[in-house]
Design an enzyme around this catalytic site. Structure first.
Site, PDB file in Angstrom:
ATOM      1  CE  LYS A 140      -4.278   3.150   4.787  1.00 14.77           C
ATOM      2  NZ  LYS A 140      -4.984   1.805   4.705  1.00 14.77           N
ATOM      3  CB  SER A 191      -1.006  -0.067   1.170  1.00 16.04           C
ATOM      4  OG  SER A 191      -0.129  -0.048   2.323  1.00 16.04           O
ATOM      5  CE  LYS A 217     -17.792  27.256 -27.363  1.00 14.64           C
ATOM      6  NZ  LYS A 217     -18.200  25.609 -27.293  1.00 14.64           N
ATOM      7  CE1 TYR A 234      -6.420  -3.326   8.293  1.00 16.85           C
ATOM      8  CE2 TYR A 234      -5.672  -5.601   8.130  1.00 16.85           C
ATOM      9  CZ  TYR A 234      -5.536  -4.226   7.661  1.00 16.85           C
ATOM     10  OH  TYR A 234      -4.951  -3.931   6.456  1.00 16.85           O
ATOM     11  CD  GLU A 278     -17.892  23.117 -19.505  1.00 13.13           C
ATOM     12  OE1 GLU A 278     -18.405  22.372 -20.301  1.00 13.13           O
ATOM     13  OE2 GLU A 278     -17.129  23.857 -19.758  1.00 13.13           O
ATOM     14  CB  SER A 283     -13.110  26.607 -28.876  1.00  9.42           C
ATOM     15  OG  SER A 283     -12.737  25.730 -30.163  1.00  9.42           O
ATOM     16  CB  THR A 324     -39.610  27.487  -8.860  1.00  9.13           C
ATOM     17  OG1 THR A 324     -40.857  28.030  -9.597  1.00  9.13           O
ATOM     18  CG2 THR A 324     -39.577  28.487  -7.667  1.00  9.13           C
ATOM     19  CG  HIS A 325     -40.836  24.022 -11.369  1.00 10.26           C
ATOM     20  ND1 HIS A 325     -41.254  22.768 -11.352  1.00 10.26           N
ATOM     21  CD2 HIS A 325     -41.518  24.780 -10.829  1.00 10.26           C
ATOM     22  CE1 HIS A 325     -42.094  22.840 -10.247  1.00 10.26           C
ATOM     23  NE2 HIS A 325     -42.397  24.073  -9.793  1.00 10.26           N
ATOM     24  CG  ASN A 339      -4.386  -4.883  12.816  1.00  5.48           C
ATOM     25  OD1 ASN A 339      -3.996  -5.012  11.634  1.00  5.48           O
ATOM     26  ND2 ASN A 339      -4.999  -6.101  13.047  1.00  5.48           N
ATOM     27  CD  GLN A 347      -2.950  -2.173   2.030  1.00  8.32           C
ATOM     28  OE1 GLN A 347      -2.330  -2.445   2.932  1.00  8.32           O
ATOM     29  NE2 GLN A 347      -2.703  -2.853   0.674  1.00  8.32           N
ATOM     30  CG  ASN A 359     -15.397  26.709 -23.950  1.00  7.08           C
ATOM     31  OD1 ASN A 359     -16.292  27.161 -24.575  1.00  7.08           O
ATOM     32  ND2 ASN A 359     -14.525  26.078 -24.789  1.00  7.08           N
TER      33      ASN A 359
HETATM   34  N1  ARG Z   1      -1.108  -1.334   5.000  1.00  8.01           N
HETATM   35  C1  ARG Z   1      -2.213  -1.893   6.188  1.00  8.01           C
HETATM   36  C2  ARG Z   1      -3.418  -1.046   5.869  1.00  8.01           C
HETATM   37  O1  ARG Z   1      -3.527   0.055   5.186  1.00  8.01           O
HETATM   38  C3  ARG Z   1      -1.701  -1.849   7.371  1.00  8.01           C
HETATM   39  C4  ARG Z   1      -2.303  -2.649   8.416  1.00  8.01           C
HETATM   40  C5  ARG Z   1      -1.710  -4.172   7.948  1.00  8.01           C
HETATM   41  N2  ARG Z   1      -2.255  -4.886   9.040  1.00  8.01           N
HETATM   42  C6  ARG Z   1      -2.324  -6.405   8.922  1.00  8.01           C
HETATM   43  N3  ARG Z   1      -2.840  -7.066   9.869  1.00  8.01           N
HETATM   44  N4  ARG Z   1      -1.885  -6.773   7.696  1.00  8.01           N
HETATM   45  O2  ARG Z   1      -4.632  -1.426   5.994  1.00  8.01           O
END
Ligand code: ARG
Length: 457
Positions: free
Chosen positions: A325, A23, A283, A317, A290, A277, A155-156, A110, A322, A285
């Site tokens: 993120k 990760s 133009k 966990y 957008e 453009s 409205t609308h 964890n 993972q 834009n």
């Molecule tokens: N890279 C892991 C995550 O983002 C860290 C936690 C890993 N824990 C484990 N029991 N393998 O979740």
């Protein structure tokens, strides 16, 4: 490289599996939170006598050096490491030797990752709040500038009643102000330390979770270690806030796109915030608006992505987590970029007062006022509504406005109508008479601006 978790077996895994498992490509941005978390953890271990003062000093300075080195670019984060936690710990042990191996006492990745993420996202809440406030400030200034500029209210998407452009703009200031409040509320629930939950069950060591939480600036400690490492509701909540912010920005964008078209011609965006453009030289834009509207889709996607990741997970966990993120990072990165560009776009936007006024004068936006006028003459509202509807229908047939409709004709619809109907129907009267609290007239918009400015302080 041998894995930190090598023990049962060699810790070597298939190359593709190793890459798949890693990760670091997206959690390396947590390096500062990870290092600060480790320093606090070492301080707690020292307080609880699991590290000597000397050992703590060594770990503390080693981690501080790593932080400096990453920040200054002296060292690059190793893209082949498993994750940021592993990277920092291995680097520390490589630099300070055996003592580094004591850092992971009474914790697990964890609770470490749950800690890092909470710390990082608390910072994101603050960053977003600051940007929201800047945008709200920019909206207040525009509203001030156009507090007497009459335009059609819809409205609308049908012309409904005359309002001021300042009033319309302030509606967004109030929406975004609630977003500020939502974020600070979200931050409160995020502000709880999971560290010390360890893998899931707590620990046999005699640790002090409250000391560690306080060192890291948390207001409270997760009171159930399984919950501490299992839930990501705080991240879901932040993405939800982000999704709502994007909804607000997207509606605002849609209006700006419409208003800046030749069909409306109500506003002009600064050339700093429009593009040309490659083929049509005339133009201009509204790309920024957008893109904001477009990026709303990806933030909604981030929300659904994380909710779906979590929905079937047994406690505690699971590696699925993972995947939390990228969604939450993407949503906050997107919101921050949108807020920044939006503030500049609003500040430099100008309104075409004449176009707005002439649009407000067409389309019988004072039809409600005619009904209200009749109510003032003692006619019940439902009847007044019917009479003014019939008058409007006749005006449409004769292609004239209510202001130009002759008095003799008015009288055919109701004997109660007299010459004073004309001043009652002027656009200025229609706007100014709506003095009800929160309305468009009188000094109501000024009060709204004052109210928001007070909240921004
Ligand atoms: N890279 C892991 C995550 O983002 C860290 C936690 C890993 N824990 C484990 N029991 N393998 O979740």
């Amino acid at each position: 490289m041998a894995k930190l978790w090598a023990g049962l077996e060699s810790g070597k895994i298939n190359k593709l599996a190793e890459e798949f498992n890693s990760s670091i490509g997206f959690d390396s941005r947590l390096y500062e939170e990870d290092i600060k978390g480790s320093i606090a953890h070492a301080a707690m271990l020292c307080k609880c006598k699991y590290l000597t003062e000397d050992e703590f000093a060594l770990i503390n300075s080693g981690l501080a050096c790593i932080l400096d080195d990453i920040k200054s670019g002296n060292i690059k984060i190793d893209e082949t490491a498993e994750d940021i936690h592993t990277f920092v710990e291995e680097l520390l042990t490589g630099r300070i030797g055996e003592t580094g191996k004591k850092l992971h006492t009474a914790r697990s990745r964890n609770d470490q990752v749950a800690l890092d993420l909470r710390l990082y996202l608390k910072g994101e809440c603050d960053a977003e709040i600051a940007l929201l406030k800047e945008l709200i400030g920019a909206i207040c200034e525009k509203a001030e500038e156009y507090k007497n500029t009459v335009c059609p209210g819809y409205t609308h998407l049908q012309r409904a009643q005359p309002i001021t452009f300042g009033h319309h703009l302030m509606a967004y200031a109030f929406m975004l102000m609630r977003d500020v409040e939502r974020l600070s509320d979200c931050k409160k629930r995020m502000d709880v330390s999971p560290i010390g939950s360890c893998a899931l069950a707590g620990t046999t060591y005699n640790t002090d979770r409250f000391f560690e939480a306080e060192k890291l600036g948390f207001s409270d400690v997760c009171r159930n270690s399984i919950d501490g490492v299992s839930d990501r509701d705080f991240a879901v909540e932040l993405i939800s806030c982000n999704a709502i912010i994007m909804t607000h920005l997207s509606r605002f964008s849609e209006e700006i796109i419409l208003w800046s078209s030749a069909e409306f011609g109500y506003v002009k965006l600064s050339s700093d915030y429009t593009t040309g453009s490659s083929i049509m030289p005339q133009k201009r834009n509204p790309d920024m608006a957008e893109l904001v509207r477009g990026k709303t889709g990806r933030v909604y996607g981030d929300l659904i992505s994380l909710l779906t990741t979590l929905k079937g997970l047994p406690l505690a966990y699971n590696k699925d987590m993972q995947e939390d993120k990228e969604s939450v990072f993407d949503s906050s990165d997107t919101v921050k970029a949108c807020l920044q560009v939006f503030a500049g776009m609003i500040s430099s936007m100008t309104a075409n007062k004449e176009k707005m006024l002439s649009a407000a004068k067409k389309g019988f936006l004072n039809a409600t006022d005619l009904a209200d006028y009749l109510v003032g003459k003692g006619i019940p509202f439902r009847d007044a509504y019917k009479i003014s509807g019939e008058i409007v229908a006749e005006c449409i047939k004769e292609n004239c406005s209510l202001e130009d409709f002759p008095i003799e004709k008015y009288k055919k619809h109701s004997e109660k109508i007299s010459e004073d109907v004309y001043p009652a129907l002027s656009i200025e009267t229609c706007v100014n008479k709506r003095k009800s609290f929160g309305g468009t007239g009188g000094n109501s918009v000024e009060m709204q601006i004052e109210y928001i400015k007070e909240k921004l302080k």
